[in-house]
Structure formats: C-alpha cells, structure tokens
Design a protein around this motif. Structure first.
Motif, short mmCIF file in Angstrom:
data_model
loop_
_atom_site.label_atom_id
_atom_site.label_comp_id
_atom_site.label_asym_id
_atom_site.label_seq_id
_atom_site.Cartn_x
_atom_site.Cartn_y
_atom_site.Cartn_z
N MET A 71 0.85 -1.20 0.00
CA MET A 71 0.00 0.00 0.00
C MET A 71 0.89 1.25 0.00
O MET A 71 1.83 1.36 0.78
CB MET A 71 -0.91 0.01 1.23
N MET A 72 0.60 2.17 -0.90
CA MET A 72 1.41 3.36 -1.04
C MET A 72 1.27 4.28 0.17
O MET A 72 0.17 4.49 0.67
CB MET A 72 1.01 4.11 -2.32
N THR A 73 2.39 4.79 0.64
CA THR A 73 2.33 5.74 1.74
C THR A 73 1.67 7.02 1.30
O THR A 73 1.72 7.41 0.14
CB THR A 73 3.75 6.03 2.25
N THR A 74 1.02 7.73 2.22
CA THR A 74 0.25 8.93 1.87
C THR A 74 0.82 10.18 2.52
O THR A 74 0.21 11.24 2.45
CB THR A 74 -1.22 8.75 2.33
N ILE A 75 2.02 10.08 3.12
CA ILE A 75 2.55 11.23 3.84
C ILE A 75 3.08 12.29 2.89
O ILE A 75 3.14 13.47 3.23
CB ILE A 75 3.65 10.77 4.81
N PHE A 76 3.44 11.93 1.67
CA PHE A 76 4.08 12.85 0.76
C PHE A 76 3.07 13.55 -0.14
O PHE A 76 2.05 12.97 -0.53
CB PHE A 76 5.14 12.12 -0.07
N THR A 77 3.37 14.79 -0.50
CA THR A 77 2.45 15.64 -1.26
C THR A 77 2.41 15.20 -2.72
O THR A 77 3.26 14.45 -3.21
CB THR A 77 2.89 17.10 -1.18
N ASP A 78 1.41 15.73 -3.43
CA ASP A 78 1.29 15.43 -4.86
C ASP A 78 2.49 15.99 -5.63
O ASP A 78 2.92 15.40 -6.63
CB ASP A 78 -0.01 16.03 -5.41
N THR A 79 3.03 17.12 -5.18
CA THR A 79 4.20 17.70 -5.84
C THR A 79 5.39 16.75 -5.75
O THR A 79 6.11 16.53 -6.73
CB THR A 79 4.57 19.05 -5.21
N THR A 80 5.59 16.17 -4.56
CA THR A 80 6.69 15.22 -4.39
C THR A 80 6.49 14.00 -5.26
O THR A 80 7.45 13.49 -5.87
CB THR A 80 6.81 14.82 -2.91
#
Length: 391
Positions: free
Chosen positions: A1-10
């Motif tokens: 499952m992909m982590t969700t802590i990082f922003t769309d820009t990252t």
C-alpha cells in the motif's frame, strides 16, 4: 500500500526523476529520490524509505542500506541550517577544531545534534575539499572560508536571528529542505537565487599565474564555443564517414581458371586465397585460433568500455551466442518463483534473538545446559571429565 505522507508535488517530481533513467535502470534514481523525500520531511524517515522502495520496486532493506551509507542523508530530524566544520588535517592545523569546539559550546549541542529551536544542526566533517581556504565551514553545503571562532559564532547567531549571511563563495543561502530539492535535480526557483557569489582568490591565483607565464593547453582557444550534443554527434558522424571512405576497397577473389600446383585447373568459380610469401606463416583465423564459430561483431561506438566488457562476460539472452567460449546465456526466473524463493528463505531464517545467532534453535543449548547440571549434581569430577571427553 502506497504511503500517503508525501504531497502530490513530491509524487510528481518522483515520477519525473524516474523518467530520467532507462526503464530497466530505474534503480539508478534512488539517490535523487532520497534527496527528494528529505526535502519533504527534512530527513529520510522510515516513511521516506518505504516511499522510495515502493516507487522503485525495491525492498526497504535495499533502500535503507543506501540511505545509511551516505552522510548527506539524515536519519533523524535536522535543523533548517546544517553547519559543518572541517576538522580534518589541514583545517585542524589551521584552527578547525577550535572553531568546532567554540560552536558546540555556544550552541549547547554536539556532533549531529540540533538546537532546541530547530534552527541549527552542528556536525564536524572529515573533509570539505577546500584546503586552500582553511579553516572552512559550510552552511547547507555553501562555503564560509577562513573562519575563526568569532566569525563562526557570528554566522550562526545571524542564522538564528532569521538572517541569511552571504557565503564566501556560492549563491545565496537556502534552507536544508530547499537544498535537498536542488540535490534531487531541480532548479532553485527563488528570485535571484544564483545572482550572487563568485570564485575565491586562491582559485583565481592559479589562473593568473597561468596567464602571467603563458601556460595553456596546446591549441586552446578561449573563444571557441562549446558545441551542443547534436553538433558533436553530427561532427562525429561526418568524421566516421570520411574515415570509411578513405579505406581501400577490398580485393575481390579471382574467378578465372587458375593452374594448380600439379598443372590442373582450379574449377571456375572457386575462391582462391592470396599467395603467402615464401618463408612466412599464414596467420590463423579467429575461428581456428579459438575453436569457436562465433562471428566477430564490432561493438557500437556509443557503448562505453565497461558496458562492452560486461556484455562480453555475461551477455543477455537476446545477444548471447550459445557456443561462445566462456559465456552462459542467463535465464530470468519467473516473478512467482522469485517471490516463492524469497518467502522460503524468510521462513527458514528466524530473526536473531538476544542470545543466539539467526537461524539457530534453542534445543542444543537446552540439552547442553541440562547435561552440565546433571554432571555437576551427581557425578564426580573424574566422571565429568570422562563424559566431557566423550562429548
């Protein structure tokens, strides 16, 4: 499952970084990706390691091994400004250790520690590659040359007060997160970010001496423009075509009847070999020399010697010649087989405990302890010695 802590820009930048590399070489994007996640959080967190592993199809152990090897990747929260003081030989002789000790006492932190306000992280560096400017320190990898304890304290105090002191060489200071974005391969978008800075005097000294004594590279013209890649490729192609045109035409084998050594005629259409001068030995062909039927193939010009050597030692399935000496055509295991093998390996190797190495069971240890207790309780020393010898 992909982590969700990082922003769309990252995430978008991560895709852009991966796209810089060939599809079968995406693992090469790991170093800039680690800088990218450090730009988001200020350090490479466990979530950052998991993010890099997921987008590259690696496991977290592989990513963690790289992240812990390089000192530029921080494994715990770091301040806005990383202050590094060189304490290696040259700078140390010139007072580098005194600068570090003064800053450590002034800030109340030691190596790789951060001030309570989260502004400064202090570290001593083994070498900052600026011996001619020593002692030196850097702030987020920008140089402050010829520092002493007083000037170093002045720099960190200005940083803690919200200022941005101008480095001796280089562009304007930025935060560690902003620097990590640049190390990931993206331009500094601040207005006038690279408007300042210039070369240092020791660097210019060598240039002035060369000009004074007329030292230059043979044929060097400072006004010669640097060609683009397209222009360089075109010039290389033209030079190659010219060299090919200058080669002598191959000598065609004669098909006319030729008298053999016994006076008989060689059949029409047979290929005759050029005569070998008397007293010389005819060179063996590659096939005769090696016993291989592998044909000679000229390596493409755009391959490096390292790539050609690797392909010779272990060619891939599409180019391997089965009877080439010393080569073996590799076969890729199916994805399911690889996963099954990995799962079996994990099952057979239990995690290490505090008292035993990984994979060992406790049965042998318990048996030895029980036997030792029995010998100590009911047997005399002679019997125990005999039992031990038998063991």
């Amino acid at each position: 499952m992909m982590t969700t802590i990082f922003t769309d820009t990252t995430r978008e930048r991560a895709r852009e970084i991966i796209a810089r590399y060939p599809a079968d070489r995406s693992r090469s994007a790991l170093l800039p990706l680690l800088h990218l996640v450090q730009a988001e959080e200020g350090y490479v967190s466990p979530a950052g390691v998991a993010f890099c592993a997921e987008v590259l199809g690696l496991n977290k152990a592989q990513v963690g091994a790289v992240a812990t090897f390089y000192t530029m990747y921080k494994r715990k929260p770091t301040g806005d400004f990383l202050v590094s003081v060189c304490t290696n030989t040259m700078c140390n002789v010139l007072g580098g250790q005194e600068v570090y000790d003064t800053l450590s006492e002034h800030l109340g932190v030691g190596h790789d520690e951060t001030t309570a306000d989260g502004t400064i992280t202090l570290e001593h560096a083994e070498c900052l590659a600026a011996c001619d400017y020593g002692p030196v320190m850097t702030v987020n990898y920008d140089f402050f040359d010829g520092v002493d304890p007083t000037t170093a304290v002045g720099v960190v105090d200005e940083l803690r007060a919200g200022g941005r002191p101008m480095p001796t060489r280089g562009a304007r200071l930025c935060t560690l997160k902003e620097m990590a974005v640049q190390l990931a391969g993206f331009a500094d978008e601040r207005d006038g970010a690279v408007a300042d800075g210039g070369p240092g005097e020791p660097t210019l000294r060598g240039l002035r001496l060369a000009q004074q004594h007329g030292v230059s590279v043979p044929g060097f013209d400072p006004n010669t423009p640097i060609r683009s890649k397209a222009e360089a490729d075109k010039a290389a192609a033209e030079a190659k075509a010219k060299a090919e045109a200058a080669k002598p035409a191959p000598v065609e084998a004669s098909t006319a009847p030729v008298k053999g050594g016994d006076g008989a005629s060689v059949p029409t259409g047979a290929v005759t070999e050029p005569a070998t001068p008397a007293g010389t030995t005819e060179p063996a062909t590659p096939a005769e020399a090696s016993g291989s039927t592998t044909r000679d193939v000229k390596a493409p010009d755009d391959k490096s010697p390292q790539v050609r050597t690797a392909e010779t030692r272990q060619p891939d399935a599409s180019t391997a010649v089965p009877d080439a000496p010393g080569t073996k055509t590799p076969t890729e295991p199916a994805a399911g087989d690889a996963r099954a093998a990995e799962a079996a390996g994990v099952a057979d190797n239990a995690p290490a405990g505090d008292g035993k190495p990984a994979g060992d069971s406790t049965g042998a240890q318990e048996r030895n302890l029980n036997e030792a207790s029995a010998n100590a309780g009911g047997a005399n020393s002679a019997d125990a010695s005999e039992t031990g010898a038998q063991k």
